[in-house]
Design an enzyme around this catalytic site. Structure first.
Site, PDB file in Angstrom:
ATOM      1  N   ALA A   1       0.838  -1.198   0.000  1.00  0.00           N
ATOM      2  CA  ALA A   1       0.000   0.000   0.000  1.00  0.00           C
ATOM      3  C   ALA A   1       0.869   1.244   0.000  1.00  0.00           C
ATOM      4  CB  ALA A   1      -0.920   0.022   1.222  1.00  0.00           C
TER       5      ALA A   1
ATOM      6  N   TYR B   1      -5.563  -5.764   3.543  1.00  0.00           N
ATOM      7  CA  TYR B   1      -5.535  -4.942   4.752  1.00  0.00           C
ATOM      8  C   TYR B   1      -6.023  -3.530   4.458  1.00  0.00           C
ATOM      9  CZ  TYR B   1      -2.805  -8.895   6.223  1.00  0.00           C
ATOM     10  OH  TYR B   1      -2.410 -10.170   6.499  1.00  0.00           O
TER      11      TYR B   1
ATOM     12  N   TYR C   1      -5.902   9.156   1.153  1.00  0.00           N
ATOM     13  CA  TYR C   1      -5.508   7.807   1.570  1.00  0.00           C
ATOM     14  C   TYR C   1      -6.730   6.984   1.966  1.00  0.00           C
ATOM     15  CZ  TYR C   1      -3.623   4.126   4.591  1.00  0.00           C
ATOM     16  OH  TYR C   1      -3.355   2.917   5.187  1.00  0.00           O
TER      17      TYR C   1
ATOM     18  N   TRP D   1      -3.070   2.375  13.349  1.00  0.00           N
ATOM     19  CA  TRP D   1      -1.855   2.845  14.007  1.00  0.00           C
ATOM     20  C   TRP D   1      -0.779   1.753  14.059  1.00  0.00           C
ATOM     21  CZ3 TRP D   1      -3.235   6.425  18.755  1.00  0.00           C
ATOM     22  CH2 TRP D   1      -4.192   7.372  18.357  1.00  0.00           C
TER      23      TRP D   1
END
Length: 322
Positions: free
Chosen positions: A79, A118, A144, A169
């Site tokens: 990503a 993910y 994003y 996070w």
């Protein structure tokens, strides 16, 4: 089981290489090192060795590579994650974060593979204070987040078997994110200003990888009993970036590291300022994941302490500032 892993050099990708290895053959292609526009042409003979680079900005190459390998499982940990930079690079970010996963979903549907992907808490707008459920409306507030939501939607509408894990996070021992930045600054700065109104759960890349492997192990033994879909995967508990930093500093001191930091000033997101908007509420409810797969997720402090302890040991091994 043949597992095709994308994103092997990222925080989660590095951890996945270790946790997925006992489950089968892991093929983890690299990113191309050549200049833009000169992606090498791959030959079929190179594919099984997992060394040929694959360009996420070349959909035809990505589709061909995946179909030729015909994996049982595709794991996408690749990503573009530079949230602020993404604001001025939207076309490229959408190619990597949205278009490429859509291609992988198409390939998975064609070859009958399970796609594991993910995603992020940034698909939410950050309103409210309760933890977000998988069924809550996603309203991202930055490029994003929009790119990651587009990937989710493409995968879910593709018809392939899929598991999408939203996490938050993420950090690791090898990464260069917030945790490492705070450790470095604490040894060189006397005062730091840190945001205190964004709330979430620091989540170890190892936890993401371990959970993925546990779920995939169940899939291997009882595929028909595993429910496809979207799951939240994060450490339990919650904290602010400010309290997270203070926890890191306290753990460093308990490890005997000499710190320069004397004052930590809490500031609002508005006061701090950044090119991309951030959600204030990044809490993720993880009950669906725990119930579906019989998993107990640890508190965020556990993983952070383990990582800080390991990094402090690295400092001790170098006799650095102790």
């Amino acid at each position: 089981m043949k597992i095709l892993l994308f994103g092997k050099t990222g925080q989660v990708g590095r951890a996945l290489q270790l946790t997925l290895a006992p489950l089968g053959q892991v093929i983890a292609p690299a990113r191309p090192q050549s200049a833009a526009g000169s992606t090498p042409v791959l030959t079929h003979a190179a594919y099984p060795q997992g060394v040929a680079p694959v360009d996420f900005q070349d959909p035809a190459q990505l589709l061909e590579y995946t179909l030729v390998l015909a994996p049982d499982v595709i794991v996408n940990a690749a990503a573009y994650t530079a949230v602020d930079d993404a604001e001025t690079r939207e076309p490229m970010v959408m190619q990597i974060n949205a278009d490429a996963p859509a291609v992988l979903a198409r390939a998975a549907a064609q070859c009958g593979a399970l796609l594991i992907h993910y995603s992020t808490d940034y698909v939410f707008d950050g309103s409210g204070t309760r933890p977000w459920l998988e069924t809550d409306m996603a309203r991202p507030v930055n490029v994003y987040g929009r790119s990651k939501l587009a990937a989710e939607q493409a995968i879910m509408h593709s018809g392939c078997r899929h598991l999408i894990f939203r996490t938050s996070w993420v950090y690791s021992r090898q990464g260069q994110g917030f945790l490492q930045q705070m450790m470095k600054l604490a040894m060189t700065r006397e005062c730091l200003r840190i945001v205190n109104d964004q709330i979430g759960a620091p989540t170890s890349a190892c936890l993401v990888a371990d959970t993925t492997a546990a779920v995939l192990g169940k899939y291997r033994s009882q595929a028909a009993a595993i429910d496809d879909g979207l799951y939240h995967l994060a450490a339990t508990g919650e904290t602010s970036w400010f309290d997270y930093a203070c926890h890191i500093f306290a753990r460093m001191r308990s490890n005997g590291v000499k710190l320069a930091i004397d004052q930590v000033v809490p500031v609002s997101t508005l006061e701090y300022g950044s090119p991309a908007r951030r959600p204030l509420n990044s809490r993720l409810a993880t009950g669906k994941l725990s119930d579906a797969f019989g998993l107990s997720l640890p508190c965020w402090q556990q993983g952070v302490d383990t990582t800080v302890d390991a990094l402090c040991q690295d400092l001790k091994d170098r006799d650095f500032l102790l």
